[in-house]
Design an enzyme around this catalytic site. Structure first.
Site, PDB file in Angstrom:
ATOM      1  N   LYS A  96       0.857  -1.192   0.000  1.00 14.79           N
ATOM      2  CA  LYS A  96       0.000   0.000   0.000  1.00 14.79           C
ATOM      3  C   LYS A  96       0.882   1.228   0.000  1.00 14.79           C
ATOM      4  O   LYS A  96       2.040   1.167   0.420  1.00 14.79           O
ATOM      5  CB  LYS A  96      -0.879   0.017   1.258  1.00 14.79           C
ATOM      6  CG  LYS A  96      -2.137   0.846   1.103  1.00 14.79           C
ATOM      7  CD  LYS A  96      -3.223   0.081   0.396  1.00 14.79           C
ATOM      8  CE  LYS A  96      -4.508   0.868   0.285  1.00 14.79           C
ATOM      9  NZ  LYS A  96      -5.617   0.010  -0.152  1.00 14.79           N
TER      10      LYS A  96
HETATM   11  P1  NAD Z   1     -13.020   7.761  -2.864  1.00 14.32           P
HETATM   12  O1  NAD Z   1     -11.965   8.778  -2.693  1.00 14.32           O
HETATM   13  O2  NAD Z   1     -13.503   7.459  -4.237  1.00 14.32           O
HETATM   14  O3  NAD Z   1     -14.283   8.138  -1.964  1.00 14.32           O
HETATM   15  C1  NAD Z   1     -14.190   8.369  -0.603  1.00 14.32           C
HETATM   16  C2  NAD Z   1     -15.534   8.843  -0.098  1.00 14.32           C
HETATM   17  O4  NAD Z   1     -15.510   8.900   1.331  1.00 14.32           O
HETATM   18  C3  NAD Z   1     -15.875  10.257  -0.570  1.00 14.32           C
HETATM   19  O5  NAD Z   1     -17.253  10.297  -0.887  1.00 14.32           O
HETATM   20  C4  NAD Z   1     -15.607  11.110   0.662  1.00 14.32           C
HETATM   21  O6  NAD Z   1     -16.380  12.291   0.697  1.00 14.32           O
HETATM   22  C5  NAD Z   1     -16.043  10.143   1.750  1.00 14.32           C
HETATM   23  N1  NAD Z   1     -15.539  10.470   3.072  1.00 14.32           N
HETATM   24  C6  NAD Z   1     -14.303  10.880   3.430  1.00 14.32           C
HETATM   25  N2  NAD Z   1     -14.265  11.084   4.759  1.00 14.32           N
HETATM   26  C7  NAD Z   1     -15.511  10.789   5.222  1.00 14.32           C
HETATM   27  C8  NAD Z   1     -16.117  10.805   6.505  1.00 14.32           C
HETATM   28  N3  NAD Z   1     -15.410  11.178   7.576  1.00 14.32           N
HETATM   29  N4  NAD Z   1     -17.412  10.432   6.603  1.00 14.32           N
HETATM   30  C9  NAD Z   1     -18.125  10.060   5.525  1.00 14.32           C
HETATM   31  N5  NAD Z   1     -17.616  10.030   4.300  1.00 14.32           N
HETATM   32  C10 NAD Z   1     -16.321  10.385   4.157  1.00 14.32           C
HETATM   33  O7  NAD Z   1     -12.456   6.443  -2.142  1.00 14.32           O
HETATM   34  P2  NAD Z   1     -12.853   4.924  -2.413  1.00 14.32           P
HETATM   35  O8  NAD Z   1     -11.935   4.386  -3.437  1.00 14.32           O
HETATM   36  O9  NAD Z   1     -14.334   4.810  -2.583  1.00 14.32           O
HETATM   37  O10 NAD Z   1     -12.408   4.275  -1.024  1.00 14.32           O
HETATM   38  C11 NAD Z   1     -13.288   4.252   0.092  1.00 14.32           C
HETATM   39  C12 NAD Z   1     -12.866   3.126   1.011  1.00 14.32           C
HETATM   40  O11 NAD Z   1     -12.934   1.906   0.286  1.00 14.32           O
HETATM   41  C13 NAD Z   1     -11.433   3.238   1.530  1.00 14.32           C
HETATM   42  O12 NAD Z   1     -11.371   2.716   2.834  1.00 14.32           O
HETATM   43  C14 NAD Z   1     -10.660   2.350   0.585  1.00 14.32           C
HETATM   44  O13 NAD Z   1      -9.450   1.875   1.162  1.00 14.32           O
HETATM   45  C15 NAD Z   1     -11.678   1.250   0.371  1.00 14.32           C
HETATM   46  N6  NAD Z   1     -11.433   0.459  -0.828  1.00 14.32           N
HETATM   47  C16 NAD Z   1     -11.440   1.032  -2.069  1.00 14.32           C
HETATM   48  C17 NAD Z   1     -11.171   0.245  -3.174  1.00 14.32           C
HETATM   49  C18 NAD Z   1     -11.190   0.804  -4.576  1.00 14.32           C
HETATM   50  O14 NAD Z   1     -11.054   0.010  -5.523  1.00 14.32           O
HETATM   51  N7  NAD Z   1     -11.381   2.080  -4.772  1.00 14.32           N
HETATM   52  C19 NAD Z   1     -10.906  -1.122  -3.022  1.00 14.32           C
HETATM   53  C20 NAD Z   1     -10.941  -1.677  -1.746  1.00 14.32           C
HETATM   54  C21 NAD Z   1     -11.206  -0.869  -0.660  1.00 14.32           C
END
Ligand code: NAD
Length: 446
Positions: free
Chosen positions: A109
């Site tokens: 990561k």
């Molecule tokens: P992203 O940047 O696309 O979206 C993040 C979202 O979270 C945004 O809508 C933001 O406004 C919101 N956010 C941030 N702080 C917040 C809070 N305190 N309360 C509520 N909402 C909040 O990110 P993503 O890719 O969707 O990732 C989100 C989670 O999913 C992370 O933990 C990431 O590690 C996990 N994840 C993502 C992927 C992927 O393929 N993108 C894969 C596995 C896990």
């Protein structure tokens, strides 16, 4: 009692809860440390010229946790909370995730400590390029392969590819990074893969009868924290499966309608204003309140440490499906277990992203273009298989709990009684068990 929210300590606690259930214990202690400690931690200082001409210093990290089963794989996150321990924890979860869904990658990561919401596109591009240049040959198609995570997207992956390619011309560098756009080696379905995976896991868990109070997703009330790649796509996919999405939120707040939101309307509002707040005249929520709304399934899809000892007693969902990494703390896990709220852990529930990244990597190595239906069918198969492995493992561990307790007490006198294993513990036991088996068969070098 103040709760320890350091993500790396959280990962350690999860690991320690799982180890008593892994294989025979002879010689296990030294092996456990090898399986938990990160292989490599890189910390880089990034001077970046901002749009106003000022040079700002950013700090970036890339951790390779374990490469016993294959090269490092894991996203790059841009967030103000990023530090070495957060990246270590996220890399550790990647090792377990890849092992659990049985793909030939280890865990890695990366992240840069910055507030992406205040950066211009050009500033983000310069940070990305400088970070990738600083990582140098520590990433590569067969060593460590980045992907998107919070506040990074397909555009960020193009900059990563381009920077790496400038440094390594004359070869096929497409497999150095996944989550790329379709016209640059991307794979159909990658942008929705994490959310599709969340759906396949939740749906299959219900289908195989592990959630007796639910027969299907039809009419089930779902609340989603986070409206980015994972959360927004999950809202659409769960709605299409017949669920009522009753609440969604982003970093600024949320909206709630107990009868079910018009997801398309919320999406349009988010596109127009940058937030879901205000998509409805009523039903405004703070990000914290979202977690406590009345619903059947809660999907945390934002940050770590959202469901803690402080609010776990007020969660009203019956099932939590973790799209985010590390959203539930160990103390919260205990409270939820006491309240009979089931948790499908991150290393299972959100693995769809890395599974489709793996397909993209294969596609790039072969210079091929896959079809979306192929991706979706194979993703569904992987996610269902992993769900069954976790459910079966938990059942087996629970059926033999007395035996495990006796063995553990013999091995660690005066140790606290082993708690009934959760789905998280079962998933971790499967994942670490597989990594351990590979490590043992390869042996300790030299
Ligand atoms: P992203 O940047 O696309 O979206 C993040 C979202 O979270 C945004 O809508 C933001 O406004 C919101 N956010 C941030 N702080 C917040 C809070 N305190 N309360 C509520 N909402 C909040 O990110 P993503 O890719 O969707 O990732 C989100 C989670 O999913 C992370 O933990 C990431 O590690 C996990 N994840 C993502 C992927 C992927 O393929 N993108 C894969 C596995 C896990």
């Amino acid at each position: 009692m103040t709760e320890d929210l350091n993500p790396h300590h959280v990962a350690r606690r999860q690991f320690d809860l799982a180890t008593p259930f892994i294989g025979d214990l002879d010689g296990w202690r030294g092996m456990a440390e090898w399986l938990f400690q990160p292989e490599q931690i890189l910390s880089v200082t990034l001077p970046v010229e901002m749009d106003d001409g000022y040079v700002h210093i950013f700090h970036g990290y890339r951790v390779i946790h374990n490469t016993v089963r294959g090269p490092g794989k894991g996203g790059i996150r841009f967030h103000p909370s990023i530090d070495a321990d957060e990246v270590k924890a996220l890399a550790t979860w990647m090792t377990w995730k890849c092992a659990l869904v049985d793909i030939p990658f280890g865990g890695a990561k990366g992240g840069v400590n910055c507030d992406a919401t205040t950066l211009s596109k050009n500033e983000k591009r310069r940070i990305t390029r400088r970070f990738i240049a600083a990582l140098g040959d520590n990433i590569g198609p067969h060593t460590d392969i980045p992907a998107p995570d919070m506040y990074t997207d397909a555009q960020t992956m193009v900059w990563i590819y381009d920077t790496y390619h400038m440094m390594h011309p004359g070869q096929n560098n497409l497999p150095v990074v996944t989550g790329k756009p379709l016209d640059l080696g991307g794979i159909p379905g990658r942008s929705t893969a994490t959310a599709r995976g969340v759906y396949f896991v939740a749906n299959h868990f219900i289908e195989i009868g592990a959630m007796p109070s639910l027969n299907s997703l039809d009419g089930v009330r779902v609340a989603i924290q986070g409206f980015g790649n994972a959360g927004r796509n999950a809202a659409r996919i769960f709605r299409d499966a017949g669920a009522a999405v009753v609440a969604v939120s982003d970093s600024r707040g949320g909206v709630h309608d107990p009868k079910g939101l018009d997801v398309a309307r919320v999406e349009a509002h988010k596109d127009e204003t940058g937030t879901v707040v205000g998509a409805l005249d009523n039903g405004k929520l703070t990000p914290g309140e979202l977690l406590e709304v009345e619903c059947d399934i809660l999907i945390p899809a934002a940050l770590q440490n959202q469901i803690t000892a402080e609010n776990a007693g007020r969660i009203q969902a019956r099932l939590i499906v973790e799209a985010a990494n590390g959203p539930t703390t160990p103390l919260a896990d205990e409270i939820l277990a006491d309240r009979d709220i089931k948790v499908l852990p991150d290393i299972l529930a959100n693995a769809g992203g890395v599974v489709v990244s793996y397909f993209e990597w294969i596609q790039n190595l072969q210079n091929e273009q896959w079809e979306e239906h192929q991706v979706d069918e194979l993703l569904a198969k992987k996610m269902r298989r992993a769900t069954e492995a976790v459910v079966t493992e938990r059942r087996t561990l629970c059926d033999n709990l007395d035996e495990y307790r006796i063995r553990w007490e013999e091995r660690v006198p005066n140790a606290p009684k082993l708690p009934t294993p959760s789905y998280r513990t079962a998933a971790t036991a499967v994942a670490v068990g597989r990594t351990r088996a590979t490590a043992e068969s390869r042996g300790v070098w030299p």
